[in-house]
Design a protein around this motif. Structure first.
Motif, PDB file in Angstrom:
ATOM      1  N   PHE B  12       0.842  -1.217   0.000  1.00 52.42           N
ATOM      2  CA  PHE B  12       0.000   0.000   0.000  1.00 52.42           C
ATOM      3  C   PHE B  12       0.869   1.256   0.000  1.00 52.42           C
ATOM      4  CE2 PHE B  12      -3.711  -2.459   1.856  1.00 52.42           C
ATOM      5  CZ  PHE B  12      -4.486  -2.321   0.725  1.00 52.42           C
ATOM      6  N   THR B  13       1.893   1.232   0.875  1.00 50.88           N
ATOM      7  CA  THR B  13       2.779   2.400   0.997  1.00 50.88           C
ATOM      8  C   THR B  13       3.457   2.686  -0.340  1.00 50.88           C
ATOM      9  OG1 THR B  13       3.198   1.637   3.230  1.00 50.88           O
ATOM     10  CG2 THR B  13       4.595   3.409   2.440  1.00 50.88           C
ATOM     11  N   ILE B  16       0.930   4.167  -2.847  1.00 51.25           N
ATOM     12  CA  ILE B  16       0.599   5.581  -2.576  1.00 51.25           C
ATOM     13  C   ILE B  16       1.773   6.492  -2.944  1.00 51.25           C
ATOM     14  CG2 ILE B  16       0.144   7.238  -0.710  1.00 51.25           C
ATOM     15  CD1 ILE B  16      -1.701   5.070   0.479  1.00 51.25           C
ATOM     16  N   PHE B  17       2.992   6.082  -2.553  1.00 51.04           N
ATOM     17  CA  PHE B  17       4.161   6.898  -2.912  1.00 51.04           C
ATOM     18  C   PHE B  17       4.323   6.972  -4.429  1.00 51.04           C
ATOM     19  CE2 PHE B  17       5.721   6.800   1.515  1.00 51.04           C
ATOM     20  CZ  PHE B  17       6.061   8.141   1.609  1.00 51.04           C
ATOM     21  N   PHE B  19       1.884   6.916  -6.642  1.00 51.66           N
ATOM     22  CA  PHE B  19       0.900   7.901  -7.107  1.00 51.66           C
ATOM     23  C   PHE B  19       1.409   9.319  -6.892  1.00 51.66           C
ATOM     24  CE2 PHE B  19      -2.687   4.809  -7.195  1.00 51.66           C
ATOM     25  CZ  PHE B  19      -3.250   5.225  -8.392  1.00 51.66           C
TER      26      PHE B  19
END
Lengths: 130, 175
Positions: B12-13, B16-17, B19
């Protein structure tokens, strides 16, 4: 004669009452209109300024937006309808605070996801070590 | 399958990074956001012509033609800067209709402004700024290119330069 005078008095009393109450209604409506106007113009960005909202700014752009907001409020448009009208033309950038909708979901949720992910990683590491 | 659960937070991390990095590396200027109308239908508008005030200009009349819409005013200094280039563009692309929108201006001042040359085929009057609002204009000059289907394919805030013309406009007008 006395009865006629009494009738006149009653009619003028009712007319005065109607005028006062209608003035009160108009004043109340104007109050709501002004409050909504302030709220909306504070939500919108002056796109030709730096870090100013439309309410605080006096540029040509802001004057035009203020006029449009006022006109639309007079047409009984809701706050949401007016902001949508602006976003449709100027994009999300005109709204100072990003709105919570599908397009901005990542923006709103990413800090929480990052924090939860970080916590889960730390807990996982701690369990592994113990 | 169980092995993947401990790695989910990390995945997930990274997503998101990824994006955030993607949006950060995009060639975007936050103080000059792209037009909200890009790739959308041109707003409808009707107005009188600056030169012949009896002539009614309607946006719908331009469907089926490639057009350039340029918002300008005589009181706008950057408009004066881009004016010679607009004349050059009009000469180079005679098949493209160039529509000027004279924004909150005085007729005499606008006519004086055009004395040095008039690149526009028609000039719509926007006395109250309503056309500018429909196009989401917030600073002059602003230029839009609309294709034959009435879709806005290019929008630019500020004076058009030779670099922008060569890099973006020329290709759109020549297609």
């Amino acid at each position: 004669m006395k009865k006629k005078l009494k009738d006149y008095f009653q009619i003028s009393f009712f007319i005065t009452l109607i005028i006062i109450s209608s003035n009160f209604v108009i004043a109340k409506k104007n109050d709501t209109l002004n409050k909504d106007f302030d709220e909306i113009t504070k939500m919108l960005r002056c796109m030709s300024c730096q870090n100013l909202n439309v309410y605080e700014s006096d540029t040509d752009f802001s004057k035009q937006i203020k006029k449009e907001v006022f006109d639309q409020l007079k047409l009984n448009k809701s706050k949401e309808e007016i902001v949508d009208f602006m976003v449709e033309r100027y994009g999300e950038y005109i709204v100072l605070k990003p709105r919570f909708d599908g397009k901005n979901l990542i923006l709103w949720l990413s800090p929480f996801v990052l924090i939860i992910s970080a916590l889960l990683i730390i807990i996982g590491k701690m369990r592994k070590n113990s | 399958m169980k092995k993947i659960y401990p790695k989910l937070p990390l995945i997930f991390t990274v997503i998101i990074f990824g994006f955030l990095l993607y949006f950060l590396t995009q060639d975007k200027n936050p103080s000059n956001p792209p037009s909200a109308l890009l790739n959308k239908q041109m707003p409808k508008f009707e107005s009188n012509d600056l030169i012949d005030e009896n002539y009614q200009i309607s946006g719908e009349k331009f469907y089926g033609k490639k057009i350039i819409i340029n918002f300008f005013a005589s009181w706008c200094s950057p408009c004066k800067v881009e004016h010679p280039l607009l004349i050059e563009i009009a000469n180079n692309h005679s098949d493209v209709l160039m529509i000027g929108v004279n924004h909150k201006d005085k007729k005499d001042d606008a006519m004086n402004f055009l004395e040095s040359g008039n690149p526009y085929d028609q000039i719509a009057l926007d006395k109250d700024g309503k056309i500018a609002m429909e196009f989401g204009v917030y600073g002059l000059p602003e230029t839009f290119i609309i294709n034959e289907k009435g879709i806005i394919v290019f929008a630019y805030v500020g004076p058009i330069t030779n670099k922008i013309y060569e890099k973006k406009i020329k290709r759109l007008l020549s297609n």
